[in-house]
Design a protein around this motif. Structure first.
Motif, PDB file in Angstrom:
ATOM      1  N   GLY A   1     -62.580  15.998  37.588  1.00  0.00           N
ATOM      2  CA  GLY A   1     -63.562  14.950  37.320  1.00  0.00           C
ATOM      3  C   GLY A   1     -63.493  13.808  38.304  1.00  0.00           C
ATOM      4  N   TRP A   2     -64.614  13.160  38.439  1.00  0.00           N
ATOM      5  CA  TRP A   2     -64.707  11.960  39.278  1.00  0.00           C
ATOM      6  C   TRP A   2     -65.326  10.832  38.478  1.00  0.00           C
ATOM      7  N   TRP A   3     -66.556  11.025  38.021  1.00  0.00           N
ATOM      8  CA  TRP A   3     -67.211  10.033  37.176  1.00  0.00           C
ATOM      9  C   TRP A   3     -66.483   9.924  35.834  1.00  0.00           C
ATOM     10  N   SER A   4     -66.220  11.062  35.227  1.00  0.00           N
ATOM     11  CA  SER A   4     -65.438  11.137  34.002  1.00  0.00           C
ATOM     12  C   SER A   4     -64.222  12.012  34.285  1.00  0.00           C
ATOM     13  N   ARG A   5     -63.037  11.480  34.170  1.00  0.00           N
ATOM     14  CA  ARG A   5     -61.820  12.162  34.600  1.00  0.00           C
ATOM     15  C   ARG A   5     -61.067  12.763  33.414  1.00  0.00           C
ATOM     16  N   ARG A   6     -60.357  13.847  33.727  1.00  0.00           N
ATOM     17  CA  ARG A   6     -59.601  14.523  32.685  1.00  0.00           C
ATOM     18  C   ARG A   6     -58.315  15.113  33.264  1.00  0.00           C
ATOM     19  N   TRP A   7     -57.238  14.984  32.490  1.00  0.00           N
ATOM     20  CA  TRP A   7     -55.954  15.596  32.833  1.00  0.00           C
ATOM     21  C   TRP A   7     -55.558  16.515  31.681  1.00  0.00           C
ATOM     22  N   ARG A   8     -55.321  17.786  31.978  1.00  0.00           N
ATOM     23  CA  ARG A   8     -54.869  18.744  30.968  1.00  0.00           C
ATOM     24  C   ARG A   8     -53.546  19.344  31.425  1.00  0.00           C
ATOM     25  N   PHE A   9     -52.603  19.463  30.491  1.00  0.00           N
ATOM     26  CA  PHE A   9     -51.302  20.025  30.850  1.00  0.00           C
ATOM     27  C   PHE A   9     -50.673  20.655  29.620  1.00  0.00           C
ATOM     28  N   ALA A  10     -49.703  21.513  29.865  1.00  0.00           N
ATOM     29  CA  ALA A  10     -49.010  22.223  28.793  1.00  0.00           C
ATOM     30  C   ALA A  10     -47.599  22.551  29.256  1.00  0.00           C
ATOM     31  N   GLU A  11     -46.719  22.751  28.288  1.00  0.00           N
ATOM     32  CA  GLU A  11     -45.372  23.204  28.589  1.00  0.00           C
ATOM     33  C   GLU A  11     -45.418  24.691  28.956  1.00  0.00           C
ATOM     34  N   ILE A  12     -44.626  25.063  29.931  1.00  0.00           N
ATOM     35  CA  ILE A  12     -44.661  26.445  30.412  1.00  0.00           C
ATOM     36  C   ILE A  12     -44.261  27.413  29.307  1.00  0.00           C
ATOM     37  N   ASP A  13     -43.307  27.034  28.444  1.00  0.00           N
ATOM     38  CA  ASP A  13     -42.884  27.959  27.398  1.00  0.00           C
ATOM     39  C   ASP A  13     -43.860  28.017  26.227  1.00  0.00           C
ATOM     40  N   LYS A  14     -44.995  27.285  26.300  1.00  0.00           N
ATOM     41  CA  LYS A  14     -46.051  27.421  25.293  1.00  0.00           C
ATOM     42  C   LYS A  14     -47.173  28.341  25.764  1.00  0.00           C
ATOM     43  N   LEU A  15     -47.113  28.795  27.028  1.00  0.00           N
ATOM     44  CA  LEU A  15     -48.156  29.675  27.541  1.00  0.00           C
ATOM     45  C   LEU A  15     -48.047  31.053  26.910  1.00  0.00           C
ATOM     46  N   GLN A  16     -49.193  31.661  26.638  1.00  0.00           N
ATOM     47  CA  GLN A  16     -49.211  32.973  26.015  1.00  0.00           C
ATOM     48  C   GLN A  16     -49.793  34.056  26.923  1.00  0.00           C
ATOM     49  N   ALA A  17     -50.746  33.708  27.768  1.00  0.00           N
ATOM     50  CA  ALA A  17     -51.380  34.694  28.647  1.00  0.00           C
ATOM     51  C   ALA A  17     -51.808  34.007  29.937  1.00  0.00           C
ATOM     52  N   LEU A  18     -51.747  34.758  31.029  1.00  0.00           N
ATOM     53  CA  LEU A  18     -52.141  34.262  32.344  1.00  0.00           C
ATOM     54  C   LEU A  18     -53.106  35.253  32.966  1.00  0.00           C
ATOM     55  N   GLU A  19     -54.087  34.728  33.697  1.00  0.00           N
ATOM     56  CA  GLU A  19     -55.100  35.598  34.301  1.00  0.00           C
ATOM     57  C   GLU A  19     -55.640  34.959  35.574  1.00  0.00           C
ATOM     58  N   VAL A  20     -55.756  35.746  36.615  1.00  0.00           N
ATOM     59  CA  VAL A  20     -56.379  35.313  37.866  1.00  0.00           C
ATOM     60  C   VAL A  20     -57.803  35.848  37.894  1.00  0.00           C
ATOM     61  N   ARG A  21     -58.789  34.958  38.069  1.00  0.00           N
ATOM     62  CA  ARG A  21     -60.195  35.360  38.063  1.00  0.00           C
ATOM     63  C   ARG A  21     -60.851  35.001  39.403  1.00  0.00           C
ATOM     64  N   GLN A  22     -61.771  35.897  39.825  1.00  0.00           N
ATOM     65  CA  GLN A  22     -62.540  35.687  41.050  1.00  0.00           C
ATOM     66  C   GLN A  22     -63.972  36.140  40.834  1.00  0.00           C
ATOM     67  N   SER A  23     -64.918  35.292  41.143  1.00  0.00           N
ATOM     68  CA  SER A  23     -66.319  35.700  41.200  1.00  0.00           C
ATOM     69  C   SER A  23     -66.583  36.294  42.572  1.00  0.00           C
ATOM     70  N   PRO A  24     -67.733  36.952  42.763  1.00  0.00           N
ATOM     71  CA  PRO A  24     -68.045  37.467  44.110  1.00  0.00           C
ATOM     72  C   PRO A  24     -68.016  36.379  45.176  1.00  0.00           C
ATOM     73  N   LEU A  25     -68.514  35.189  44.835  1.00  0.00           N
ATOM     74  CA  LEU A  25     -68.488  34.097  45.804  1.00  0.00           C
ATOM     75  C   LEU A  25     -67.060  33.643  46.073  1.00  0.00           C
ATOM     76  N   ASP A  26     -66.209  33.629  45.027  1.00  0.00           N
ATOM     77  CA  ASP A  26     -64.806  33.258  45.234  1.00  0.00           C
ATOM     78  C   ASP A  26     -64.120  34.244  46.180  1.00  0.00           C
ATOM     79  N   ARG A  27     -64.411  35.533  46.026  1.00  0.00           N
ATOM     80  CA  ARG A  27     -63.795  36.532  46.914  1.00  0.00           C
ATOM     81  C   ARG A  27     -64.244  36.307  48.357  1.00  0.00           C
ATOM     82  N   TRP A  28     -65.503  35.948  48.528  1.00  0.00           N
ATOM     83  CA  TRP A  28     -66.005  35.699  49.881  1.00  0.00           C
ATOM     84  C   TRP A  28     -65.328  34.483  50.517  1.00  0.00           C
ATOM     85  N   LEU A  29     -65.060  33.456  49.691  1.00  0.00           N
ATOM     86  CA  LEU A  29     -64.452  32.221  50.196  1.00  0.00           C
ATOM     87  C   LEU A  29     -62.931  32.282  50.190  1.00  0.00           C
TER      88      LEU A  29
END
Length: 507
Positions: free
Chosen positions: A435-463
């Protein structure tokens, strides 16, 4: 800091004495069941609209009254050394045992009618399921608070410490008992000015009016239109005067929204108190309807700091958490969510450090996004600008190219967003800011994580970039590290995946 006086528990809490609900509980059960018939009956009785067959609803009222009384007569509960045992049922009897160690949230709800009778509704919630483990309508207020205190004491024994830090902090945690944050009336008024809750009141009023009389919004609109035409037709205003009139109307509407926002903030957050009782947090708030909810600190799964433009003007932030509790979305909203509806930035940071002892917050360094993240962020706005220019050119000819003037603003905003965004990770926390106009900080403890996933759209793969999604229990949305270089995202995925697999999940 002041120490709240804890009410004594019910006499002989562990003797297994069978207890009933409050003698007036049948009335509150009846009113809860009649909510769906209130609007049709009001329309029929006072406005003479609707189907006359809706009078059959009155027949159902008598049946609901019988059911409510019968439920009071058949509902029993008793408290043992380690659990709450509930017997209920009409024709089919059931016995439900809820251990204190499995109760994650205790919510005490008091409407204005509850307060008149000195009673409260109690919900005992766990981390799973789609409804509370137990719901008691209603208990004497002293008994409800005493039951909450008993759950707090019996469930205070923490699970085996997962780290040396937890083991060192456990004795201190059980000794704390104090107020962490209290909002005086001036802060509640400031919260009303910062928030935009007035639109909720306007929207709710519009829905209610349309339900009571579907033709009323059109009638009001026609009358206002006729009155405006008559007024402006009899007065020959210049273009500047018309502009001033429109500006004054918009200003009056904005002031009305702020007044409604302040009123709603006073109703919802009057007397807000965040208290710490050992390893549990308790929030109490409300002017007419009082809500008191309690949950263990270890049930907090993720944290969110918010700072809008008005927050910065007033020098304030808000702190919210996502907890692992049962129930639908309404139950989650009533649960432990807002730790600081409005507070100084330093107070929010201090509250995080207090509740996460040993955590490094705020991070000393935020890592940047992909160098071309601004290009990725500007793409939706750029496509919109091109479509807008094409539509304007089709309608107005070459003058429609003025729609392309939107492009510089889109690029500027995207660059500012990319500049302020980033992520941070250390041995305990992982977080993202956006955020710039409206800002946000999100965080969590590592031992509270349950699942991890890497995602890419076609444009992300190109870039050559990717987004890392991190899920926690009870979160309204995943924690996302957006538009990272692909190699960096894959390295983070491997690192966090290894740590999550090694560390036990802390509920």
């Amino acid at each position: 800091m002041t120490t709240p006086t804890e009410p004594p528990p019910p006499a002989g809490p562990e003797d297994g004495t069978v207890r009933r609900l409050h003698p007036m509980s049948w009335l509150f059960v009846l009113l809860q069941q009649l909510r769906q018939f209130v609007v049709p009956l009001l329309v029929l009785v006072f406005l003479g609209r609707g189907d006359r067959n809706q009078l059959w609803s009155l027949v159902a009222v008598g049946g609901f009254a019988v059911v409510a009384v019968w439920r009071y007569l058949t509902f029993r509960y008793r408290i043992t050394a380690d659990s709450v045992v509930i017997d209920s049922g009409l024709l089919e009897r059931s016995r439900r045992q809820v251990p204190f160690s499995r109760i994650h949230n205790v919510a005490i709800h008091q409407s204005l009618l509850h307060r008149m009778f000195g009673v409260a509704e109690v919900r005992l919630e766990s981390a799973g399921g789609d409804k509370p483990e137990a719901q008691m309508r209603v208990l004497q207020l002293d008994d409800a608070i005493a039951l909450e205190a008993l759950v707090r004491r019996r469930g205070a024994t923490p699970p085996a410490a997962t780290t040396a830090t937890d083991a060192a902090q456990a004795p201190a945690d059980t000794a704390r008992d104090r107020v962490l944050l209290a909002l005086p009336p001036a802060e509640v008024l400031r919260l009303g000015l910062i928030s935009n809750r007035g639109m909720i009141v306007v929207g709710g009023a519009a829905v209610a009016i349309s339900q009571l009389n579907p033709q009323l919004p059109d009638d009001v609109s026609d009358r206002w239109s006729s009155a405006a035409q008559a007024f402006f037709g009899s007065h020959h205003f210049s273009v500047g005067q018309y502009a001033l009139a429109i500006l004054a109307a918009l200003l009056a509407f904005a002031v009305l929204l702020r007044v409604l926002s302040v009123a709603l903030a006073l109703l919802q957050y009057w007397g807000f108190r965040l208290e710490e009782h050992g390893r549990r947090l308790t929030v109490e708030r409300g002017l007419l309807t009082r809500l008191r909810t309690s949950a263990p600190r270890r049930r907090i799964q993720s944290w969110t700091l918010r700072e809008g433009l008005l927050h910065r003007w007033f020098g304030r932030r808000s702190l919210e958490v996502d907890s692992a509790v049962a129930g639908d979305e309404n139950s989650r909203r009533r649960g432990l969510r807002e730790l600081a509806p409005v507070a100084l930035p330093a107070a929010c940071d201090e509250l995080v450090r207090h509740l996460l002892p040993g955590a490094d917050w705020p991070p000393a360094r935020w890592l940047p996004l992909h160098p071309r993240a601004w290009w990725r962020l500007s793409l939706p706005g750029a496509v919109f600008a091109l479509l807008l220019a094409a539509a304007l050119c089709w309608r107005f000819g070459p003058w429609g190219l003025a729609g392309l003037l939107w492009l510089p603003w889109v690029v500027f905003v995207a660059r500012r967003h990319a500049h302020h965004a980033g992520y941070a990770i250390d041995a305990r926390l992982v977080g993202a800011r956006s955020g710039w106009w409206s800002r946000r900080w999100r965080f969590a403890e590592i031992d509270k994580l349950q699942a991890l996933e890497v995602r890419q759209s076609p444009l992300d793969r190109w870039l050559g970039m990717a987004t890392l999604w991190l899920d926690t229990a009870g979160a309204s949305s995943p924690l996302r590290l957006r538009y990272l270089p692909l190699g960096e995202a894959q390295a983070l995925h491997a690192r966090l995946g290894g740590e999550v697999a090694r560390l036990p999940l802390r509920w």
